[in-house]
Design a protein around this motif. Structure first.
Motif, PDB file in Angstrom:
ATOM      1  N   HIS A 276       2.609 -15.984   1.677  1.00 52.91           N
ATOM      2  CA  HIS A 276       2.563 -16.710   0.400  1.00 52.91           C
ATOM      3  C   HIS A 276       1.700 -15.920  -0.577  1.00 52.91           C
TER       4      HIS A 276
ATOM      5  N   HIS B 217       3.428 -22.404  -9.274  1.00 53.43           N
ATOM      6  CA  HIS B 217       2.441 -22.002  -8.262  1.00 53.43           C
ATOM      7  C   HIS B 217       2.656 -20.556  -7.804  1.00 53.43           C
TER       8      HIS B 217
ATOM      9  N   HIS C 157       1.142 -14.900  -5.177  1.00 53.63           N
ATOM     10  CA  HIS C 157       1.340 -15.290  -6.579  1.00 53.63           C
ATOM     11  C   HIS C 157       1.768 -14.060  -7.381  1.00 53.63           C
TER      12      HIS C 157
ATOM     13  N   GLU D  42      -3.651 -23.773   2.861  1.00 51.74           N
ATOM     14  CA  GLU D  42      -2.200 -23.820   2.652  1.00 51.74           C
ATOM     15  C   GLU D  42      -1.415 -23.584   3.940  1.00 51.74           C
TER      16      GLU D  42
HETATM   17 ZN   LIG Z   1      -1.029 -20.394  -3.549  1.00 49.38          ZN
END
Ligand SMILES: [Zn+2]
Length: 351
Positions: A168, A231, A170, A149
């Motif tokens: 980043h 996401h 979740h 990513e």
């Molecule tokens: Zn991710």
């Protein structure tokens, strides 16, 4: 022991050979193994194999490579690696990442970035797992393979010079908004207004894909926290910890709203006080797309009504275009209005 790294594997693949024989004097990095297997090259352990020509010791590597190695092992890079490990632990402790989820990176020079590797828990990172990547996403140092990513991080770095670090994850509370296609409404807590600003919403795209890059690119300069449809969340800041702070504030804000949903009523920051928050923010040198708005425009959205009524990403002009995929088309809207009208008329008819 000679190290056979990703770039060595790439050079080997170019020779066209279909077998890579190595002996116990050679250590193949995971990234090099991936390159070989993805290119259909078999790796065979063979005690009689000569040392492969491509597996050279760092000292014998060409100048560009040597300078990358030096940069990768510099005190500045070491400090960033330690910070990323620390923030990784904090992200994991707060349950912002599940399994191998999440990734963190930091700009070391204008086109060299330190980032986390793929396939590992962010709670148990070690400095020697870190990767160094160039401005096009190519890995230039480190024996672990970079996160897939990182290209999404580049969408931020390439458009936003103020972004020094990208985080980043979740996180579940912001994640609840993410899967509902909702942006948390503004004007509820100063912390978000000042230190994060307007949260943006990027529609779902395959993680790590060029489409994901394109979806994040236009939002990054004005938004330090972006919900990624179905996401997770991506944030940026002026240091590794600052990027993480944006994540923490975004998730805490979403969590508070979710908790508040079970309590009647609701207040918001008064319209006439919003300008004060913008002033504080301006003094801190933080970006915000709302600086030119008048007080009344800052208050166009009634946060609690918005939560009741409709997805709010369509009410923010900055993110409306990006969220177009998640909102109704005119035709769909017309159909819905028509069937609702018919239903109401039916209900009104005497039985
Ligand atoms: Zn991710």
């Amino acid at each position: 022991m000679k190290l056979f790294a990703q770039t060595d594997a790439e050079a080997f693949v170019k020779t066209g050979a279909k077998e890579f024989r190595y002996n116990r004097d050679v250590s193949i990095t995971p990234a090099a193994k991936d390159v070989l297997s993805e290119s259909g090259v078999k790796t065979i352990f063979d005690t009689a194999a000569p040392a492969p020509a491509a597996a050279v010791s760092p000292a014998a590597k060409p100048a560009g490579k040597a300078s990358d190695e030096a940069l990768f092992n510099s005190p500045e890079a070491r400090a960033i690696k330690d910070q990323i490990c620390d923030i990784g632990r904090r992200i994991w402790m707060r349950e912002y990442c599940d399994g191998n989820g999440g990734n963190i990176s930091c700009r070391l020079t204008p086109d060299r970035f330190i980032c986390t590797p793929t396939g590992v828990s962010k709670g148990f990172l070690k400095p020697d797992m870190m990767c160094m990547v160039d401005g096009e996403g190519n890995q230039v140092a480190g024996t672990w393979k970079r996160t897939s990513e990182f290209t999404t991080h580049l969408a931020i770095y390439n458009t936003t010079p103020a972004a020094i670090s990208v985080c980043h994850a979740h996180p579940c509370h912001a994640g609840a908004f993410v899967i509902k296609g909702l942006i948390p409404p503004p004007r509820l807590i100063p912390e978000l207004e000042v230190f994060v600003g307007q949260v943006a919403y990027a529609p779902y795209r395959t993680p790590g894909s060029p489409e994901m890059y394109e979806a994040i690119k236009p939002l990054a300069p004005q938004h330090q926290s972006i919900l990624m449809g179905n996401h997770g969340v991506i944030t940026w800041g002026n240091s590794v910890e600052d990027a993480y702070f944006k994540m923490e504030i975004t998730d805490a804000y979403c969590r508070t709203i979710i908790l508040a949903q079970s309590i009647p009523g609701g207040t918001s920051i008064p319209c006439e006080k919003m300008g004060d928050l913008m002033d504080i923010k301006k003094k801190l040198g933080l970006p915000d797309s709302r600086y030119d708005l008048k007080p009344a425009e800052l208050c166009e959205i009634d946060p609690w009504q918005t939560m009741k009524d409709r997805p709010c990403e369509c009410s923010s002009p900055a993110s409306a275009a990006a969220a177009a995929g998640a909102t109704m088309t005119n035709a769909e809207l017309e159909n819905t209005v028509q069937s609702l009208t018919e239903e109401i008329l039916k209900q009104l008819q005497p039985k």
